[in-house]
Design a protein around this motif. Structure first.
Motif, PDB file in Angstrom:
ATOM      1  N   ALA A   6       0.991  -0.601   0.004  1.00 22.08           N
ATOM      2  CA  ALA A   6      -0.300   0.105   0.208  1.00 22.08           C
ATOM      3  C   ALA A   6       1.013   1.164  -0.297  1.00 22.08           C
ATOM      4  N   ALA A  46       1.941   2.335  -3.191  1.00 23.45           N
ATOM      5  CA  ALA A  46       1.178   2.580  -4.467  1.00 23.45           C
ATOM      6  C   ALA A  46       0.567   3.693  -4.262  1.00 23.45           C
ATOM      7  N   ILE A  47       1.120   4.293  -3.024  1.00 24.03           N
ATOM      8  CA  ILE A  47       1.004   5.863  -2.794  1.00 24.03           C
ATOM      9  C   ILE A  47       2.617   6.282  -3.470  1.00 24.03           C
ATOM     10  N   ARG A  86       0.737  -3.930 -11.883  1.00 16.72           N
ATOM     11  CA  ARG A  86       1.382  -3.498 -12.451  1.00 16.72           C
ATOM     12  C   ARG A  86       1.298  -2.581 -13.958  1.00 16.72           C
ATOM     13  N   PHE A 127      -4.764   1.148 -15.463  1.00 16.02           N
ATOM     14  CA  PHE A 127      -5.483   1.270 -14.396  1.00 16.02           C
ATOM     15  C   PHE A 127      -4.612   0.567 -13.601  1.00 16.02           C
ATOM     16  N   LYS A 177      -2.213   0.886 -11.607  1.00 14.19           N
ATOM     17  CA  LYS A 177      -1.485   1.090  -9.988  1.00 14.19           C
ATOM     18  C   LYS A 177      -2.479   2.201  -9.128  1.00 14.19           C
ATOM     19  N   TRP A 178      -4.282   1.380  -9.678  1.00 15.12           N
ATOM     20  CA  TRP A 178      -5.635   1.397  -8.692  1.00 15.12           C
ATOM     21  C   TRP A 178      -5.836   0.030  -8.586  1.00 15.12           C
ATOM     22  N   LEU A 179      -5.048  -1.169  -9.268  1.00 15.39           N
ATOM     23  CA  LEU A 179      -5.511  -2.286  -9.350  1.00 15.39           C
ATOM     24  C   LEU A 179      -4.553  -2.512  -8.164  1.00 15.39           C
ATOM     25  N   GLY A 198      -2.825  -1.117  -6.048  1.00 16.34           N
ATOM     26  CA  GLY A 198      -3.584  -0.850  -4.299  1.00 16.34           C
ATOM     27  C   GLY A 198      -5.014  -1.210  -4.003  1.00 16.34           C
ATOM     28  N   PHE A 199      -5.716  -1.668  -4.985  1.00 18.35           N
ATOM     29  CA  PHE A 199      -7.009  -2.468  -4.491  1.00 18.35           C
ATOM     30  C   PHE A 199      -6.116  -4.392  -3.891  1.00 18.35           C
ATOM     31  N   THR A 222      -4.350  -3.328  -0.495  1.00 20.04           N
ATOM     32  CA  THR A 222      -5.352  -3.123   0.736  1.00 20.04           C
ATOM     33  C   THR A 222      -6.195  -4.589   0.951  1.00 20.04           C
TER      34      THR A 222
END
Length: 274
Positions: free
Chosen positions: A37, A40-41, A238, A242, A244-246, A248-249, A252
């Motif tokens: 996580a 991801a950020i 990655r 999308f 980066k969103w995957l 991060g999902f 989490t």
């Protein structure tokens, strides 16, 4: 006058060891999800899966002690998995479905044993040289060994299929909250804990499907380097649209799975039935 307090027996010790194992697995996945996580950020380094998470523990205060405890806990978890396979305390039975589940539990016992020895090796390597560098192996090492055996390509493919099957089973277990029958959790705790558990199991199932697919690709290409574990699954995500969103999902979700494991250490019914 005889004491009314029951005398602890080997089942109590096994139960405590198993709970320690669930907690150790939870810590590993909390680290995996948490580090991913941060990646991801853009607040951390490269996500490296369970082995990378264990290496990161060495940098923490009392890291060697923590890693040693985690290694012992992971061995406890592997022991409990073996009991689940051979003693079947959860009553999976000997039907085709039950045997498949028990085979998946056996694979889990092997992987967590290897992870425990990896954690222990980090401690000994650090104590002997002051560095944890030089670790190798992982999924690629296992596939490299398998592929050299008779019918090696088919063995790797079979492992891939088993991992994909375990992933689907995890996702179904989470979606339908099938873990409920093994939990003795107060309803007030369930209200907030069950959504976390379900989400974590579904996402871990997704990661398993990706990892199993990488094993299938390695078998098809006859290339051990095409296989991989959680870190390679992260990298695969990655590279997608999308990504980066995957990423991060999934990070989490693995953090949630770590929470599920910690909750299992407290609330799961553990009956060795020996």
């Amino acid at each position: 006058m005889a004491s009314s307090t029951p005398t602890p027996d080997h089942r109590d010790a096994i139960s405590a060891f198993a709970r320690m194992g669930y907690a150790a697995r939870g810590v590993v996945y909390v680290l995996v999800g948490g580090l991913a996580a941060l990646t991801a950020i853009d607040q951390g380094g490269q996500a490296e899966g369970s082995r990378g998470a264990l290496e990161a523990v060495l940098g923490a205060p009392f890291g060697k002690v923590m890693l040693g405890i985690i290694a012992v806990g992971l061995l406890g978890y592997a022991m409990w998995r073996c009991i689940q396979v051979f003693k079947d305390p959860d009553r999976h039975g000997t039907s085709a479905k039950g045997l498949v589940i028990r085979a998946g539990l056996f694979v889990s016992a092997i992987t967590h044993t290897l992870l425990a020895f990896f954690a222990a090796s980090l401690v000994f390597r650090f104590l002997s040289s002051g560095s944890s560098s030089g670790s190798s192996g992982g999924s690629e090492g296992m596939v490299s060994w398998l592929i050299q055996q008779p019918f090696g390509r088919w063995l790797v493919a079979a492992v891939g299929i088993a991992i994909i099957g375990a992933g689907i089973a995890h996702a179904v277990k989470g979606y339908k909250a099938k873990f409920d029958k093994h939990f003795a959790m107060p309803s007030r705790t369930q209200a907030w804990a069950y959504p976390i558990c379900r989400f974590g199991l579904v996402v871990r199932g997704l990661v398993f499907v990706i990892v199993g697919s990488l094993f299938m690709i390695a078998a098809y290409q006859f290339d051990p380097n095409a296989a991989g574990g959680t870190a390679e699954a992260f990298n695969t995500l990655r590279r997608q649209a999308f990504g980066k969103w995957l990423f991060g999902f999934v990070a989490t979700g693995l953090l949630a799975f770590g929470c599920y494991s910690v909750l299992a250490a407290v609330y799961r019914r553990v009956d060795p039935s020996l």
